[in-house]
Motif scaffolding. Structure first.
Motif, PDB file in Angstrom:
ATOM      1  N   LEU A 101       0.811  -1.210   0.000  1.00  0.00           N
ATOM      2  CA  LEU A 101       0.000   0.000   0.000  1.00  0.00           C
ATOM      3  C   LEU A 101       0.848   1.265   0.000  1.00  0.00           C
ATOM      4  O   LEU A 101       0.501   2.245  -0.666  1.00  0.00           O
ATOM      5  CB  LEU A 101      -0.948  -0.012   1.193  1.00  0.00           C
ATOM      6  CG  LEU A 101      -2.014  -1.095   1.171  1.00  0.00           C
ATOM      7  CD1 LEU A 101      -2.854  -1.027   2.432  1.00  0.00           C
ATOM      8  CD2 LEU A 101      -2.876  -0.994  -0.054  1.00  0.00           C
ATOM      9  N   LEU A 102       1.932   1.233   0.714  1.00  0.00           N
ATOM     10  CA  LEU A 102       2.818   2.393   0.731  1.00  0.00           C
ATOM     11  C   LEU A 102       3.370   2.660  -0.667  1.00  0.00           C
ATOM     12  O   LEU A 102       3.377   3.805  -1.138  1.00  0.00           O
ATOM     13  CB  LEU A 102       3.961   2.170   1.728  1.00  0.00           C
ATOM     14  CG  LEU A 102       4.945   3.321   1.904  1.00  0.00           C
ATOM     15  CD1 LEU A 102       4.233   4.556   2.421  1.00  0.00           C
ATOM     16  CD2 LEU A 102       6.062   2.899   2.831  1.00  0.00           C
ATOM     17  N   SER A 103       3.794   1.616  -1.341  1.00  0.00           N
ATOM     18  CA  SER A 103       4.305   1.773  -2.707  1.00  0.00           C
ATOM     19  C   SER A 103       3.222   2.262  -3.655  1.00  0.00           C
ATOM     20  O   SER A 103       3.456   3.146  -4.484  1.00  0.00           O
ATOM     21  CB  SER A 103       4.858   0.440  -3.222  1.00  0.00           C
ATOM     22  OG  SER A 103       5.907   0.001  -2.413  1.00  0.00           O
ATOM     23  N   ALA A 104       2.049   1.696  -3.542  1.00  0.00           N
ATOM     24  CA  ALA A 104       0.946   2.100  -4.407  1.00  0.00           C
ATOM     25  C   ALA A 104       0.532   3.540  -4.150  1.00  0.00           C
ATOM     26  O   ALA A 104       0.246   4.294  -5.094  1.00  0.00           O
ATOM     27  CB  ALA A 104      -0.246   1.167  -4.202  1.00  0.00           C
ATOM     28  N   VAL A 105       0.509   3.927  -2.905  1.00  0.00           N
ATOM     29  CA  VAL A 105       0.135   5.304  -2.572  1.00  0.00           C
ATOM     30  C   VAL A 105       1.145   6.292  -3.135  1.00  0.00           C
ATOM     31  O   VAL A 105       0.772   7.302  -3.752  1.00  0.00           O
ATOM     32  CB  VAL A 105      -0.018   5.472  -1.049  1.00  0.00           C
ATOM     33  CG1 VAL A 105      -0.069   6.926  -0.650  1.00  0.00           C
ATOM     34  CG2 VAL A 105      -1.253   4.745  -0.567  1.00  0.00           C
ATOM     35  N   VAL A 106       2.411   6.032  -2.939  1.00  0.00           N
ATOM     36  CA  VAL A 106       3.444   6.941  -3.450  1.00  0.00           C
ATOM     37  C   VAL A 106       3.358   7.046  -4.973  1.00  0.00           C
ATOM     38  O   VAL A 106       3.369   8.149  -5.540  1.00  0.00           O
ATOM     39  CB  VAL A 106       4.852   6.497  -2.984  1.00  0.00           C
ATOM     40  CG1 VAL A 106       5.934   7.270  -3.714  1.00  0.00           C
ATOM     41  CG2 VAL A 106       4.982   6.670  -1.487  1.00  0.00           C
ATOM     42  N   ALA A 107       3.248   5.900  -5.630  1.00  0.00           N
ATOM     43  CA  ALA A 107       3.156   5.918  -7.093  1.00  0.00           C
ATOM     44  C   ALA A 107       1.887   6.629  -7.554  1.00  0.00           C
ATOM     45  O   ALA A 107       1.918   7.445  -8.493  1.00  0.00           O
ATOM     46  CB  ALA A 107       3.187   4.496  -7.641  1.00  0.00           C
ATOM     47  N   GLY A 108       0.775   6.333  -6.892  1.00  0.00           N
ATOM     48  CA  GLY A 108      -0.482   6.977  -7.266  1.00  0.00           C
ATOM     49  C   GLY A 108      -0.464   8.472  -7.047  1.00  0.00           C
ATOM     50  O   GLY A 108      -0.965   9.244  -7.868  1.00  0.00           O
ATOM     51  N   LEU A 109       0.102   8.902  -5.944  1.00  0.00           N
ATOM     52  CA  LEU A 109       0.158  10.331  -5.662  1.00  0.00           C
ATOM     53  C   LEU A 109       1.090  11.068  -6.616  1.00  0.00           C
ATOM     54  O   LEU A 109       0.798  12.201  -7.018  1.00  0.00           O
ATOM     55  CB  LEU A 109       0.559  10.569  -4.209  1.00  0.00           C
ATOM     56  CG  LEU A 109      -0.474  10.139  -3.168  1.00  0.00           C
ATOM     57  CD1 LEU A 109       0.067  10.364  -1.762  1.00  0.00           C
ATOM     58  CD2 LEU A 109      -1.796  10.849  -3.369  1.00  0.00           C
ATOM     59  N   VAL A 110       2.172  10.451  -6.978  1.00  0.00           N
ATOM     60  CA  VAL A 110       3.079  11.073  -7.955  1.00  0.00           C
ATOM     61  C   VAL A 110       2.362  11.242  -9.289  1.00  0.00           C
ATOM     62  O   VAL A 110       2.413  12.319  -9.913  1.00  0.00           O
ATOM     63  CB  VAL A 110       4.375  10.243  -8.103  1.00  0.00           C
ATOM     64  CG1 VAL A 110       5.181  10.692  -9.310  1.00  0.00           C
ATOM     65  CG2 VAL A 110       5.210  10.338  -6.836  1.00  0.00           C
ATOM     66  N   LEU A 111       1.692  10.197  -9.737  1.00  0.00           N
ATOM     67  CA  LEU A 111       0.952  10.293 -10.996  1.00  0.00           C
ATOM     68  C   LEU A 111      -0.217  11.275 -10.899  1.00  0.00           C
ATOM     69  O   LEU A 111      -0.487  12.036 -11.837  1.00  0.00           O
ATOM     70  CB  LEU A 111       0.430   8.920 -11.418  1.00  0.00           C
ATOM     71  CG  LEU A 111       1.461   7.959 -11.995  1.00  0.00           C
ATOM     72  CD1 LEU A 111       0.838   6.590 -12.201  1.00  0.00           C
ATOM     73  CD2 LEU A 111       2.022   8.488 -13.302  1.00  0.00           C
ATOM     74  N   ALA A 112      -0.929  11.252  -9.785  1.00  0.00           N
ATOM     75  CA  ALA A 112      -2.072  12.144  -9.614  1.00  0.00           C
ATOM     76  C   ALA A 112      -1.632  13.604  -9.615  1.00  0.00           C
ATOM     77  O   ALA A 112      -2.295  14.456 -10.204  1.00  0.00           O
ATOM     78  CB  ALA A 112      -2.808  11.809  -8.325  1.00  0.00           C
ATOM     79  N   ALA A 113      -0.543  13.892  -8.951  1.00  0.00           N
ATOM     80  CA  ALA A 113      -0.051  15.268  -8.933  1.00  0.00           C
ATOM     81  C   ALA A 113       0.370  15.707 -10.331  1.00  0.00           C
ATOM     82  O   ALA A 113       0.164  16.857 -10.731  1.00  0.00           O
ATOM     83  CB  ALA A 113       1.113  15.386  -7.965  1.00  0.00           C
ATOM     84  N   ARG A 114       0.910  14.792 -11.080  1.00  0.00           N
ATOM     85  CA  ARG A 114       1.353  15.108 -12.441  1.00  0.00           C
ATOM     86  C   ARG A 114       0.181  15.451 -13.352  1.00  0.00           C
ATOM     87  O   ARG A 114       0.278  16.328 -14.204  1.00  0.00           O
ATOM     88  CB  ARG A 114       2.137  13.929 -13.001  1.00  0.00           C
ATOM     89  CG  ARG A 114       2.730  14.160 -14.350  1.00  0.00           C
ATOM     90  CD  ARG A 114       3.590  12.997 -14.741  1.00  0.00           C
ATOM     91  NE  ARG A 114       4.203  13.257 -16.028  1.00  0.00           N
ATOM     92  CZ  ARG A 114       4.908  12.389 -16.685  1.00  0.00           C
ATOM     93  NH1 ARG A 114       5.102  11.186 -16.165  1.00  0.00           N
ATOM     94  NH2 ARG A 114       5.427  12.679 -17.845  1.00  0.00           N
ATOM     95  N   TYR A 115      -0.949  14.745 -13.176  1.00  0.00           N
ATOM     96  CA  TYR A 115      -2.099  14.952 -14.053  1.00  0.00           C
ATOM     97  C   TYR A 115      -3.191  15.827 -13.432  1.00  0.00           C
ATOM     98  O   TYR A 115      -4.249  16.014 -14.014  1.00  0.00           O
ATOM     99  CB  TYR A 115      -2.706  13.606 -14.479  1.00  0.00           C
ATOM    100  CG  TYR A 115      -1.790  12.825 -15.387  1.00  0.00           C
ATOM    101  CD1 TYR A 115      -1.565  13.247 -16.693  1.00  0.00           C
ATOM    102  CD2 TYR A 115      -1.134  11.695 -14.930  1.00  0.00           C
ATOM    103  CE1 TYR A 115      -0.707  12.551 -17.538  1.00  0.00           C
ATOM    104  CE2 TYR A 115      -0.283  10.982 -15.762  1.00  0.00           C
ATOM    105  CZ  TYR A 115      -0.072  11.416 -17.054  1.00  0.00           C
ATOM    106  OH  TYR A 115       0.777  10.710 -17.873  1.00  0.00           O
TER     107      TYR A 115
END
Length: 128
Positions: A56-70
């Motif tokens: 979950l920590l990995s998924a959250v970090v990856a998701g937040l990075v992508l979400a901030a980008r878009y």
């Protein structure tokens, strides 16, 4: 008459002591089995929690990075919250089901004590 009575009383006490010794040994075995089963539950729970945390920590970090980008950060955070909730509910359901399907603790010892009680009551009724 009295020596024969005392001999029978000693035999009954000896039988009772042997019976109790067997029941205590059975209780000890069941206690060990229950503690091993409980440790197994706890090890599974701890392992699942650690793996889930890293995933979950990995998924959250990856998701937040992508979400901030878009520019969809709020939507991603809400989606992750729902996924975390579903995962927690699934794990809780599995653990509850596993505990419900587990055997009753010390069932064999209780059954043996019940058989002993019935046998002693039967012997007492026959003597009267």
């Amino acid at each position: 008459m009295l020596p024969r009575f005392l001999e029978r009383l000693r035999q009954q006490a000896d039988n009772l002591a042997g019976l109790l010794g067997n029941r205590v040994a059975l209780f000890g075995i069941e206690l060990q089995e229950e503690s091993e089963r409980l440790l197994g539950h706890l090890a599974l729970l701890l392992g699942a929690a650690i793996c889930t945390l890293f995933c979950l920590l990995s998924a959250v970090v990856a998701g937040l990075v992508l979400a901030a980008r878009y520019g969809v950060l709020l939507e991603v955070c809400a989606t992750l919250a729902v996924l975390f909730l579903l995962l927690a509910l699934g794990l809780a359901w599995y653990l509850r089901r596993r505990l419900a399907d587990a055997p009753e603790p010390f069932e064999a010892t209780r059954q043996e004590f019940e058989r002993d009680r019935l046998a002693l009551n039967g012997a007492r009724e026959t003597a009267q």
